[in-house]
Design an enzyme around this catalytic site. Structure first.
Site, PDB file in Angstrom:
ATOM      1  CE1 TYR A 113      -4.018  -2.074   0.496  1.00  0.00           C
ATOM      2  CE2 TYR A 113      -2.584  -3.325   1.942  1.00  0.00           C
ATOM      3  CZ  TYR A 113      -3.751  -3.217   1.221  1.00  0.00           C
ATOM      4  OH  TYR A 113      -4.645  -4.255   1.205  1.00  0.00           O
ATOM      5  CB  ALA A 114       3.194   2.838   1.530  1.00  0.00           C
ATOM      6  CG  LEU A 115       5.493   3.252  -4.001  1.00  0.00           C
ATOM      7  CD1 LEU A 115       5.411   4.298  -5.107  1.00  0.00           C
ATOM      8  CD2 LEU A 115       6.020   1.939  -4.550  1.00  0.00           C
TER       9      LEU A 115
ATOM     10  CB  SER B 202       6.265   7.949  -2.970  1.00  0.00           C
ATOM     11  OG  SER B 202       4.988   8.558  -3.062  1.00  0.00           O
TER      12      SER B 202
ATOM     13  CG  HIS C 153       2.234  11.270  -2.490  1.00  0.00           C
ATOM     14  ND1 HIS C 153       1.218  12.200  -2.469  1.00  0.00           N
ATOM     15  CD2 HIS C 153       1.658  10.100  -2.866  1.00  0.00           C
ATOM     16  CE1 HIS C 153       0.077  11.615  -2.804  1.00  0.00           C
ATOM     17  NE2 HIS C 153       0.317  10.345  -3.058  1.00  0.00           N
TER      18      HIS C 153
ATOM     19  CG  ASP D 214      -3.210  10.335  -2.645  1.00  0.00           C
ATOM     20  OD1 ASP D 214      -2.799  10.237  -3.815  1.00  0.00           O
ATOM     21  OD2 ASP D 214      -2.722   9.691  -1.697  1.00  0.00           O
TER      22      ASP D 214
ATOM     23  CD  GLU E 199      -2.428   4.530  -5.760  1.00  0.00           C
ATOM     24  OE1 GLU E 199      -2.144   5.762  -5.867  1.00  0.00           O
ATOM     25  OE2 GLU E 199      -1.773   3.748  -5.059  1.00  0.00           O
TER      26      GLU E 199
ATOM     27  CG  HIS F 273      -1.503   9.237  -7.193  1.00  0.00           C
ATOM     28  ND1 HIS F 273      -0.679   9.238  -6.084  1.00  0.00           N
ATOM     29  CD2 HIS F 273      -0.742   9.709  -8.206  1.00  0.00           C
ATOM     30  CE1 HIS F 273       0.518   9.679  -6.414  1.00  0.00           C
ATOM     31  NE2 HIS F 273       0.499   9.976  -7.714  1.00  0.00           N
TER      32      HIS F 273
END
Length: 299
Positions: free
Chosen positions: A152-154, A159, A161, A168, A211, A214
């Site tokens: 669920y995350a990098l 990322s 982000h 998001d 996503e 995103h």
């Protein structure tokens, strides 16, 4: 009569001194490719008139709006937007949408462009937007990765982000996949320079699950071309590298887009007094986008 003729000539000269340069336009829904050049004829056919030579620096590979960030190409320190702000302290920029928490950060420039897009959506009756996440520094990304895991995350630095270009977006009514806000974003975000970064039909290309929340800023005309050709960012950058040079027309506005490999060229030419942008691809080169400039006489 000679006196009146002189006054008319003087008035005309004064009008011509007020020239309004407008590289941007109201986004609509027309795009057409008006010319593709063969790679071996790019240098002598793509630009006419007086030219100015510009230098390409190594640092520019890692700066700009078209950077590819994924598990293979991490964020470099010079890639991070320098105008990151806390949105909760800028009420003008958050008009028309909510914030999930008080500490949500984003590039100020990107926040302004997002605000313009939300204003357009509101005029169409779509108004239940909220930002759930924006820019994250490496420390925050690391904590998120440890808490949520690789599904669920990098990892920190891998990322989007961590750039300040991505955010998001949620709906206050329901999940974005079903919400009118999500559907509006998917249909219209490109008009304002944004793309849905991880579409449902591109998971094999991006390596990331769908996503609908995103979005990522790449800017016009790139978002329009990607929408027209159904490209993910990875595919678009490969396309530019293969074509070397493309020219596009969107609602009468013409754009010249050229890819330069840093290993092959350290300079590029642009017309004198032209408006242009440079973005690295975070891999091996830069993309130069030259905008046709409209001149309007104001009296």
């Amino acid at each position: 009569m000679k006196k009146w003729g002189f006054l008319l000539l003087l008035l005309l000269c004064l009008c011509l001194t007020f020239i309004n340069i407008e590289p941007f336009f109201e986004p609509k829904e027309e795009i057409q490719n008006y010319d593709h050049y063969e790679n071996d004829k790019v240098e002598d056919r793509r630009i006419s008139g007086n030219l100015q030579k510009k230098e390409i620096t190594e640092e520019q590979i890692y700066q700009g709006n078209l950077l590819l960030v994924n598990s293979e190409y991490p964020v470099h320190p010079e890639s991070i937007k320098s105008d990151v702000i806390n949105l909760s302290t800028h009420n003008v920029l958050t008009k028309g949408y909510g914030l999930l928490e008080s500490a949500i950060y984003l590039s100020e420039d990107i926040a302004r462009r997002f605000s313009e897009m939300i204003t357009a959506a509101e005029k169409e009756g779509v108004r239940n937007f909220s930002i759930t996440s924006g820019f994250r520094d490496f420390d925050k990304q690391s904590v998120l990765y440890q808490e949520m895991g690789s599904a669920y995350a990098l990892p920190a630095g891998y990322s989007e982000h961590n750039l300040g270009l991505s955010l998001d977006v949620g709906s206050t009514q329901m999940k974005m996949a079903e919400a009118s806000e999500g559907k509006w974003i998917e249909k219209n975000a490109w008009k304002y320079g944004f793309i849905l970064r991880y579409p449902k039909d591109k998971t094999d290309v991006t390596g990331i699950q769908y996503e609908p929340w995103h979005i990522r800023y790449v800017g016009l005309p790139h978002s329009a071309i990607m929408k027209e050709k159904n490209f993910a960012l990875e595919e678009y950058l490969d396309y530019l590298k293969e074509e070397k040079h493309i020219s596009e027309s969107i609602n009468g506005e013409k754009y010249s887009i050229t890819y330069y490999s840093i290993s092959q060229s350290r300079t590029f030419n642009v017309p004198d007094n032209s408006y242009f942008e440079i973005s690295g691809n975070n891999m091996d080169g830069v993309i130069v986008t030259v905008y046709q400039i409209n001149y309007r006489v104001k009296c």
